[in-house]
Design a protein around this motif. Structure first.
Motif, PDB file in Angstrom:
ATOM      1  N   GLY A  90       7.957   3.848  -0.988  1.00 45.45           N
ATOM      2  CA  GLY A  90       7.407   5.173  -0.747  1.00 45.45           C
ATOM      3  C   GLY A  90       7.617   6.209  -1.840  1.00 45.45           C
ATOM      4  O   GLY A  90       7.314   7.380  -1.633  1.00 45.45           O
ATOM      5  N   VAL A  91       8.146   5.798  -2.996  1.00 45.54           N
ATOM      6  CA  VAL A  91       8.314   6.752  -4.096  1.00 45.54           C
ATOM      7  C   VAL A  91       6.976   6.847  -4.820  1.00 45.54           C
ATOM      8  O   VAL A  91       6.687   6.093  -5.738  1.00 45.54           O
ATOM      9  CB  VAL A  91       9.437   6.310  -5.052  1.00 45.54           C
ATOM     10  CG1 VAL A  91       9.630   7.346  -6.167  1.00 45.54           C
ATOM     11  CG2 VAL A  91      10.737   6.119  -4.282  1.00 45.54           C
ATOM     12  N   ALA A  92       6.163   7.776  -4.390  1.00 46.75           N
ATOM     13  CA  ALA A  92       4.765   7.816  -4.834  1.00 46.75           C
ATOM     14  C   ALA A  92       4.352   9.226  -5.249  1.00 46.75           C
ATOM     15  O   ALA A  92       4.990  10.213  -4.881  1.00 46.75           O
ATOM     16  CB  ALA A  92       3.853   7.328  -3.706  1.00 46.75           C
ATOM     17  N   ASN A  93       3.266   9.285  -6.009  1.00 46.10           N
ATOM     18  CA  ASN A  93       2.684  10.585  -6.347  1.00 46.10           C
ATOM     19  C   ASN A  93       2.090  11.251  -5.119  1.00 46.10           C
ATOM     20  O   ASN A  93       2.187  12.461  -4.942  1.00 46.10           O
ATOM     21  CB  ASN A  93       1.606  10.433  -7.418  1.00 46.10           C
ATOM     22  CG  ASN A  93       2.172   9.974  -8.739  1.00 46.10           C
ATOM     23  OD1 ASN A  93       2.104   8.790  -9.063  1.00 46.10           O
ATOM     24  ND2 ASN A  93       2.734  10.892  -9.506  1.00 46.10           N
ATOM     25  N   LYS A  94       1.454  10.445  -4.272  1.00 47.47           N
ATOM     26  CA  LYS A  94       0.882  10.961  -3.034  1.00 47.47           C
ATOM     27  C   LYS A  94       1.270  10.044  -1.884  1.00 47.47           C
ATOM     28  O   LYS A  94       1.094   8.823  -1.971  1.00 47.47           O
ATOM     29  CB  LYS A  94      -0.648  11.046  -3.128  1.00 47.47           C
ATOM     30  CG  LYS A  94      -1.161  12.041  -4.167  1.00 47.47           C
ATOM     31  CD  LYS A  94      -0.831  13.487  -3.775  1.00 47.47           C
ATOM     32  CE  LYS A  94      -1.366  14.467  -4.804  1.00 47.47           C
ATOM     33  NZ  LYS A  94      -1.073  15.877  -4.423  1.00 47.47           N
ATOM     34  N   VAL A  95       1.798  10.638  -0.824  1.00 48.38           N
ATOM     35  CA  VAL A  95       2.159   9.888   0.381  1.00 48.38           C
ATOM     36  C   VAL A  95       1.264  10.381   1.520  1.00 48.38           C
ATOM     37  O   VAL A  95       1.276  11.562   1.861  1.00 48.38           O
ATOM     38  CB  VAL A  95       3.638  10.074   0.753  1.00 48.38           C
ATOM     39  CG1 VAL A  95       3.960   9.303   2.033  1.00 48.38           C
ATOM     40  CG2 VAL A  95       4.545   9.624  -0.381  1.00 48.38           C
ATOM     41  N   LEU A  96       0.486   9.470   2.068  1.00 46.74           N
ATOM     42  CA  LEU A  96      -0.416   9.780   3.174  1.00 46.74           C
ATOM     43  C   LEU A  96       0.090   9.092   4.435  1.00 46.74           C
ATOM     44  O   LEU A  96       0.761   8.064   4.370  1.00 46.74           O
ATOM     45  CB  LEU A  96      -1.831   9.299   2.855  1.00 46.74           C
ATOM     46  CG  LEU A  96      -2.424   9.750   1.515  1.00 46.74           C
ATOM     47  CD1 LEU A  96      -3.768   9.066   1.287  1.00 46.74           C
ATOM     48  CD2 LEU A  96      -2.571  11.253   1.459  1.00 46.74           C
ATOM     49  N   MET A  97      -0.248   9.641   5.583  1.00 45.32           N
ATOM     50  CA  MET A  97       0.119   9.022   6.860  1.00 45.32           C
ATOM     51  C   MET A  97      -1.071   9.025   7.791  1.00 45.32           C
ATOM     52  O   MET A  97      -1.820  10.013   7.857  1.00 45.32           O
ATOM     53  CB  MET A  97       1.270   9.780   7.535  1.00 45.32           C
ATOM     54  CG  MET A  97       2.640   9.536   6.941  1.00 45.32           C
ATOM     55  SD  MET A  97       3.941  10.452   7.822  1.00 45.32           S
ATOM     56  CE  MET A  97       4.001   9.571   9.391  1.00 45.32           C
ATOM     57  N   LEU A  98      -1.224   7.929   8.532  1.00 49.12           N
ATOM     58  CA  LEU A  98      -2.153   7.953   9.649  1.00 49.12           C
ATOM     59  C   LEU A  98      -1.617   8.928  10.687  1.00 49.12           C
ATOM     60  O   LEU A  98      -0.402   9.127  10.818  1.00 49.12           O
ATOM     61  CB  LEU A  98      -2.314   6.565  10.262  1.00 49.12           C
ATOM     62  CG  LEU A  98      -3.050   5.517   9.433  1.00 49.12           C
ATOM     63  CD1 LEU A  98      -3.309   4.280  10.282  1.00 49.12           C
ATOM     64  CD2 LEU A  98      -4.353   6.026   8.866  1.00 49.12           C
ATOM     65  N   GLU A  99      -2.511   9.523  11.429  1.00 47.64           N
ATOM     66  CA  GLU A  99      -2.165  10.601  12.354  1.00 47.64           C
ATOM     67  C   GLU A  99      -1.069  10.217  13.339  1.00 47.64           C
ATOM     68  O   GLU A  99      -0.210  11.038  13.679  1.00 47.64           O
ATOM     69  CB  GLU A  99      -3.424  11.033  13.108  1.00 47.64           C
ATOM     70  CG  GLU A  99      -3.233  12.216  14.012  1.00 47.64           C
ATOM     71  CD  GLU A  99      -4.517  12.591  14.726  1.00 47.64           C
ATOM     72  OE1 GLU A  99      -4.551  13.684  15.322  1.00 47.64           O
ATOM     73  OE2 GLU A  99      -5.490  11.803  14.692  1.00 47.64           O
ATOM     74  N   ASN A 100      -1.081   8.963  13.799  1.00 45.90           N
ATOM     75  CA  ASN A 100      -0.105   8.541  14.803  1.00 45.90           C
ATOM     76  C   ASN A 100       0.962   7.610  14.230  1.00 45.90           C
ATOM     77  O   ASN A 100       1.621   6.888  14.976  1.00 45.90           O
ATOM     78  CB  ASN A 100      -0.816   7.861  15.974  1.00 45.90           C
ATOM     79  CG  ASN A 100      -1.709   8.816  16.724  1.00 45.90           C
ATOM     80  OD1 ASN A 100      -1.308   9.940  17.026  1.00 45.90           O
ATOM     81  ND2 ASN A 100      -2.933   8.409  17.003  1.00 45.90           N
ATOM     82  N   ALA A 101       1.142   7.646  12.917  1.00 46.70           N
ATOM     83  CA  ALA A 101       2.237   6.909  12.295  1.00 46.70           C
ATOM     84  C   ALA A 101       3.512   7.753  12.380  1.00 46.70           C
ATOM     85  O   ALA A 101       3.470   8.950  12.676  1.00 46.70           O
ATOM     86  CB  ALA A 101       1.893   6.584  10.845  1.00 46.70           C
ATOM     87  N   ILE A 102       4.653   7.130  12.111  1.00 46.33           N
ATOM     88  CA  ILE A 102       5.934   7.838  12.094  1.00 46.33           C
ATOM     89  C   ILE A 102       6.690   7.466  10.825  1.00 46.33           C
ATOM     90  O   ILE A 102       6.472   6.395  10.257  1.00 46.33           O
ATOM     91  CB  ILE A 102       6.789   7.510  13.342  1.00 46.33           C
ATOM     92  CG1 ILE A 102       7.053   5.998  13.440  1.00 46.33           C
ATOM     93  CG2 ILE A 102       6.127   8.039  14.605  1.00 46.33           C
ATOM     94  CD1 ILE A 102       8.025   5.610  14.548  1.00 46.33           C
ATOM     95  N   TYR A 103       7.573   8.352  10.381  1.00 48.31           N
ATOM     96  CA  TYR A 103       8.319   8.143   9.136  1.00 48.31           C
ATOM     97  C   TYR A 103       9.664   8.819   9.321  1.00 48.31           C
ATOM     98  O   TYR A 103       9.729  10.035   9.496  1.00 48.31           O
ATOM     99  CB  TYR A 103       7.532   8.779   7.993  1.00 48.31           C
ATOM    100  CG  TYR A 103       7.875   8.336   6.586  1.00 48.31           C
ATOM    101  CD1 TYR A 103       8.623   7.190   6.328  1.00 48.31           C
ATOM    102  CD2 TYR A 103       7.421   9.080   5.496  1.00 48.31           C
ATOM    103  CE1 TYR A 103       8.907   6.798   5.030  1.00 48.31           C
ATOM    104  CE2 TYR A 103       7.695   8.692   4.182  1.00 48.31           C
ATOM    105  CZ  TYR A 103       8.436   7.554   3.959  1.00 48.31           C
ATOM    106  OH  TYR A 103       8.704   7.169   2.667  1.00 48.31           O
ATOM    107  N   SER A 104      10.755   8.046   9.324  1.00 48.87           N
ATOM    108  CA  SER A 104      12.045   8.637   9.678  1.00 48.87           C
ATOM    109  C   SER A 104      13.200   7.831   9.106  1.00 48.87           C
ATOM    110  O   SER A 104      13.031   6.705   8.630  1.00 48.87           O
ATOM    111  CB  SER A 104      12.192   8.688  11.210  1.00 48.87           C
ATOM    112  OG  SER A 104      12.250   7.382  11.744  1.00 48.87           O
ATOM    113  N   ILE A 105      14.373   8.415   9.178  1.00 50.64           N
ATOM    114  CA  ILE A 105      15.581   7.762   8.658  1.00 50.64           C
ATOM    115  C   ILE A 105      16.089   6.659   9.585  1.00 50.64           C
ATOM    116  O   ILE A 105      16.918   5.843   9.171  1.00 50.64           O
ATOM    117  CB  ILE A 105      16.711   8.789   8.445  1.00 50.64           C
ATOM    118  CG1 ILE A 105      17.034   9.512   9.772  1.00 50.64           C
ATOM    119  CG2 ILE A 105      16.332   9.806   7.387  1.00 50.64           C
ATOM    120  CD1 ILE A 105      18.359  10.201   9.803  1.00 50.64           C
TER     121      ILE A 105
END
Length: 318
Positions: free
Chosen positions: A198-213
């Motif tokens: 995930g170390v990116a210039n642009k990080v996109l997410m689908l509306e119902n995706a999740i991203y957490s520790i």
């Protein structure tokens, strides 16, 4: 009632209505069901989005790849230990532009999930991903990463083979690349296992995706000693795409069809492809030095928020 219970109720109602045939009364009933569907499927809690991100029918990374890049050629192995099937990677073109694509792949049933280790990569998976990304850097190919994992595999063997080191190497090397990197979180984005891609210039997410520790269940177990409080934890953790966009952790949200990506996969793929191309067209104008600088600067800003001024409360200004 959570989103899955609502979905089951709607499917049962639609099935019953279809069996009634087609007349004015039935059509009116269908219209009422559509209104109910719209109302219930748009009022989603954080826990609802967690359930949708994990939905068994949700499209997987290879589904996205096969739609966006029909000429995709998968490459295998880390050249050190083995080929980790929880990560797929290779070369393919999108709208005529060659990309290196690296993705975390979930299974579609139990047998397939066992084969893919439930999309929990071993260190050899991350080393394979890094090998392919280094190849992309060498040949100046832009990189797309697709994130969908509950987290890196925590087994003894993975730790013995250097799980932490493999993830750290990905973080370091990705921050140094001079080619455009676009990451898309399509389902679960769990902890360092997700951040390693995930170390990116642009990080996109689908509306119902999740991203957490951490998973909500893990968070609830640690904080409240009760995994059943996961729905409460999901609200506190701010793990939804809308929360993360507000905190400037991600750069954009890809809207999903009503009810989730699995209701209209083709439309989801189409929107994702368009979002990737749009971001790539912005990034390709930048030099390698500028791409690297913007990527690292973005990461370094995480966690910095405006300091609170205590003067008005008679406290100490920090």
């Amino acid at each position: 009632m959570d989103i899955l219970a609502k979905e089951r109720k709607l499917l049962e109602l639609e099935k019953q209505v279809e069996a009634l045939g087609n007349n004015e009364a039935v059509n009116k009933l269908k219209s009422e069901i559509e209104k109910y569907k719209h109302n219930e499927m748009t009022k989603l809690t954080a826990w609802d989005r967690v359930l949708l991100a994990r939905h068994q029918k949700r499209p997987t990374a290879l589904d996205f790849i096969n739609y966006m890049s029909p000429d995709f050629i998968e490459l295998h192995g880390d050249r050190l230990y083995s080929d980790d099937k929880s990560i797929v990677g290779g070369i393919g073109s999108i709208n005529g532009v060659p990309f290196t694509i690296v993705a975390q792949q979930k299974g579609k049933d139990l047998e397939n999930n066992l084969e893919r280790n439930f999309a929990m990569p071993h260190p050899e998976g991350y080393r394979k991903a890094l090998r392919l990304m280094e190849q992309a850097e060498k040949f100046k190919r832009p990189i797309i990463t697709i994130i969908d994992t509950p987290g890196a595999y925590p087994g003894i063997g993975a730790e013995e083979r250097g799980q932490g080191h493999a993830i750290a190497q990905n973080l370091l090397k990705m921050s140094e690349f001079s080619v455009p990197i676009i990451s898309v979180v399509i389902g679960e984005g769990g902890s360092g296992g997700a951040l390693a891609l995930g170390v990116a210039n642009k990080v996109l997410m689908l509306e119902n995706a999740i991203y957490s520790i951490l998973s909500p269940e893990g968070y609830a177990s640690i904080l409240w000693k009760d995994a059943s409080l996961a729905p409460k934890a999901a609200e506190v953790m701010k793990l939804t795409a809308y929360d993360l966009e507000e905190f400037e952790i991600i750069d954009g949200i890809i809207k999903e069809p009503l009810g989730g990506a699995h209701y209209d996969k083709r439309e989801t793929f189409k929107r994702t492809k368009q979002a990737i191309i749009t971001e790539y067209n912005k990034l390709r104008r930048l030099s390698g030095t500028e791409l690297q600088y913007r990527r690292t600067s973005k990461i370094r800003k995480f966690g910095f928020f405006q300091r609170f001024n205590y003067d008005n409360l008679g406290g100490i200004k920090r």
